[in-house]
Design an enzyme around this catalytic site. Structure first.
Site, PDB file in Angstrom:
ATOM      1  N   CYS A  49       0.844  -1.206   0.000  1.00  0.00           N
ATOM      2  CA  CYS A  49       0.000   0.000   0.000  1.00  0.00           C
ATOM      3  C   CYS A  49       0.879   1.257   0.000  1.00  0.00           C
ATOM      4  O   CYS A  49       1.844   1.347   0.748  1.00  0.00           O
ATOM      5  CB  CYS A  49      -0.910  -0.010   1.232  1.00  0.00           C
ATOM      6  SG  CYS A  49      -2.014   1.410   1.298  1.00  0.00           S
ATOM      7  N   CYS A 125     -19.752  -5.502   4.120  1.00  0.00           N
ATOM      8  CA  CYS A 125     -19.006  -4.293   4.464  1.00  0.00           C
ATOM      9  C   CYS A 125     -17.683  -4.335   3.698  1.00  0.00           C
ATOM     10  O   CYS A 125     -17.123  -5.418   3.506  1.00  0.00           O
ATOM     11  CB  CYS A 125     -18.752  -4.285   5.966  1.00  0.00           C
ATOM     12  SG  CYS A 125     -17.727  -2.922   6.515  1.00  0.00           S
ATOM     13  N   CYS A 185     -19.008   2.868   8.930  1.00  0.00           N
ATOM     14  CA  CYS A 185     -18.340   2.167  10.021  1.00  0.00           C
ATOM     15  C   CYS A 185     -17.027   2.908  10.219  1.00  0.00           C
ATOM     16  O   CYS A 185     -16.173   2.895   9.335  1.00  0.00           O
ATOM     17  CB  CYS A 185     -18.109   0.708   9.605  1.00  0.00           C
ATOM     18  SG  CYS A 185     -17.003  -0.188  10.710  1.00  0.00           S
TER      19      CYS A 185
HETATM   20  N1  SAM Z   1      -6.540   0.651   3.212  1.00  0.00           N
HETATM   21  C1  SAM Z   1      -7.813   0.941   3.727  1.00  0.00           C
HETATM   22  C2  SAM Z   1      -7.813   2.069   4.723  1.00  0.00           C
HETATM   23  O1  SAM Z   1      -6.818   2.251   5.426  1.00  0.00           O
HETATM   24  O2  SAM Z   1      -8.827   2.735   4.832  1.00  0.00           O
HETATM   25  C3  SAM Z   1      -8.517  -0.260   4.316  1.00  0.00           C
HETATM   26  C4  SAM Z   1      -7.731  -1.300   5.071  1.00  0.00           C
HETATM   27  S1  SAM Z   1      -6.939  -0.770   6.592  1.00  0.00           S
HETATM   28  C5  SAM Z   1      -5.919  -2.129   6.989  1.00  0.00           C
HETATM   29  C6  SAM Z   1      -8.295  -0.786   7.767  1.00  0.00           C
HETATM   30  C7  SAM Z   1      -8.013  -0.371   9.193  1.00  0.00           C
HETATM   31  O3  SAM Z   1      -7.304  -1.389   9.881  1.00  0.00           O
HETATM   32  C8  SAM Z   1      -7.146   0.858   9.425  1.00  0.00           C
HETATM   33  O4  SAM Z   1      -7.865   2.033   9.283  1.00  0.00           O
HETATM   34  C9  SAM Z   1      -6.723   0.672  10.871  1.00  0.00           C
HETATM   35  O5  SAM Z   1      -7.626   1.328  11.728  1.00  0.00           O
HETATM   36  C10 SAM Z   1      -6.787  -0.849  11.068  1.00  0.00           C
HETATM   37  N2  SAM Z   1      -5.449  -1.408  11.314  1.00  0.00           N
HETATM   38  C11 SAM Z   1      -4.462  -1.585  10.422  1.00  0.00           C
HETATM   39  N3  SAM Z   1      -3.366  -2.095  10.996  1.00  0.00           N
HETATM   40  C12 SAM Z   1      -3.642  -2.232  12.311  1.00  0.00           C
HETATM   41  C13 SAM Z   1      -2.895  -2.691  13.432  1.00  0.00           C
HETATM   42  N4  SAM Z   1      -1.630  -3.082  13.322  1.00  0.00           N
HETATM   43  N5  SAM Z   1      -3.492  -2.720  14.636  1.00  0.00           N
HETATM   44  C14 SAM Z   1      -4.797  -2.314  14.750  1.00  0.00           C
HETATM   45  N6  SAM Z   1      -5.537  -1.856  13.727  1.00  0.00           N
HETATM   46  C15 SAM Z   1      -4.978  -1.806  12.521  1.00  0.00           C
HETATM   47 FE1  SF4 Z   2      -2.729   1.210   3.444  1.00  0.00          FE
HETATM   48 FE2  SF4 Z   2      -4.956   1.038   4.897  1.00  0.00          FE
HETATM   49 FE3  SF4 Z   2      -2.624   0.025   5.813  1.00  0.00          FE
HETATM   50 FE4  SF4 Z   2      -2.906   2.656   5.677  1.00  0.00          FE
HETATM   51  S1  SF4 Z   2      -4.126   1.259   6.957  1.00  0.00           S
HETATM   52  S2  SF4 Z   2      -1.131   1.477   4.973  1.00  0.00           S
HETATM   53  S3  SF4 Z   2      -4.183   2.861   3.856  1.00  0.00           S
HETATM   54  S4  SF4 Z   2      -3.773  -0.672   4.060  1.00  0.00           S
END
Ligand code: SAM
Ligand code: SF4
Ligand code: DTB
Length: 318
Positions: A49, A125, A185
């Protein structure tokens, strides 16, 4: 009532039993008591990403041991959704490591996936990064119930966590989702080094969204080796309990999701979160790229929470 950071801090800081008493009363006015929604997660595109979210194992900016995957095959997605349904999930959430959703192949593939998930009788979702109003309308037409787009933390602390996009860009996507008639959400992550003021400010933004979010995921940071937050001290479960209860009080109708990071909580801490007003968990072997609690343990957790046959069972069974 318009909530401010100050009165949110007052709620967060209530004596624990007063806080839980208040949230329980509100919870029971808005939800069937003891009802916990099981949501399953699948990563439809993993890693590489372009964003630099410091908590995220999927960012291309950090050196994380992660198997990167292209867009999931439709049949594989279909299998995962059917499996989730068989395992008892009610909601199916698909996540992609994209900065934004592209029209054409990406959007069309996701529309088919949403239709498939809906045809199985699951709530659908997705979380795909930024989307436009036009894209949101197409997702709505395909039957999408909710779009996950977290604000993650307070507007101020956000700048220390993500530099490749702004907090207001996040709010724009949330606005597009709402305008298309899709439920929002949106929640955040606890334990990234933020203060209680930051947590109150994050809740202030969420409570003042119009319409308020249909669901609020509260994630405890999962520290992943190779990310800048890998050595962050984990939050205390009682901090999560206070956040859950306060979210329930502020946004009474929202599903409050006890989301990532639950694996390190004891059964008792998780039960306390459910008692404090959380009414959904992620259910399934894995989250997006990290491990989730075992499904068998979660079935036990839910039965301990909503047990109706205590007198029939042996005490040691508890
Ligand atoms: N890339 C998109 C975005 O960021 O909107 C969607 C996927 S992203 C992985 C979705 C959510 O996962 C993030 O907004 C974050 O809140 C959560 N997330 C990602 N990595 C995490 C971690 N290591 N611990 C807790 N929550 C995490
Ligand atoms: Fe990419 Fe979503 Fe991870 Fe941020 S939280 S690095 S936008 S996948
Ligand atoms: C949310 O707030 N939490 C979920 C879901 N929305 C998409 C994601 C958690 C990801 C945890 C780290 C991982 O497994 O990659």
């Amino acid at each position: 009532m318009k909530y401010t950071k100050e009165n949110i801090l007052e709620i967060l800081n209530l004596p624990l039993s007063d806080l839980i008493y208040k949230s329980q009363k509100i919870h029971r006015e808005h939800f069937k008591k003891n009802d916990v929604q099981l949501a399953s997660l699948v990563s439809i595109k993993t890693g590489s990403c372009p964003e630099d979210c410091k908590y995220c194992p999927q960012s291309a900016h950090f050196n994380v041991d992660l198997k990167k995957e292209k867009l999931i095959d439709f049949d594989e997605l279909k299998k995962a959704a059917h499996k989730a349904k068989e395992n008892g999930a009610n909601r199916f959430c698909m996540g992609a490591a994209w900065k934004k959703l592209n029209d054409g192949t990406q959007l069309n593939a996701v529309l088919e996936m949403v239709k498939e998930v809906k045809s199985i009788g699951l709530e659908a979702c997705v979380t795909l990064g930024s989307i436009s109003l036009e894209q949101a309308k197409k997702l709505k037409e395909a039957g999408l119930d909710a779009y996950n787009h977290n604000i993650d933390t307070s507007p101020d602390f956000y700048k220390k966590i993500i530099t490749t996009r702004t907090f207001s860009q996040r709010l724009e996507t949330i606005q597009n989702v709402s305008e298309a008639g899709i439920s929002v959400c949106s929640g955040g992550i606890l334990g990234m080094g933020e203060t209680w003021e930051d947590r109150a400010e994050m809740l202030e933004v969420l409570v003042n969204l119009d319409p308020q979010p249909e669901s609020v995921p509260l994630n405890a940071l999962v520290p992943v080796k190779g990310t800048p937050l890998e050595n962050q001290t984990p939050i205390q479960p009682l901090e999560m309990v206070r956040m859950v209860a306060t979210t329930r009080i502020l946004i009474p109708k929202a599903r409050v999701r006890l989301s990532a990071g639950r694996k390190n909580f004891s059964t008792e801490a998780q039960l306390l979160c459910l008692i404090a007003g959380a009414n959904s968990i992620f259910y399934g072997d894995s989250l997006l790229t990290t491990k989730n609690n075992e499904m068998e343990d979660d079935r036990k957790l839910i039965s301990q929470f909503s047990k109706k046959d205590l007198l029939k069972s042996n005490n040691s069974h508890l």
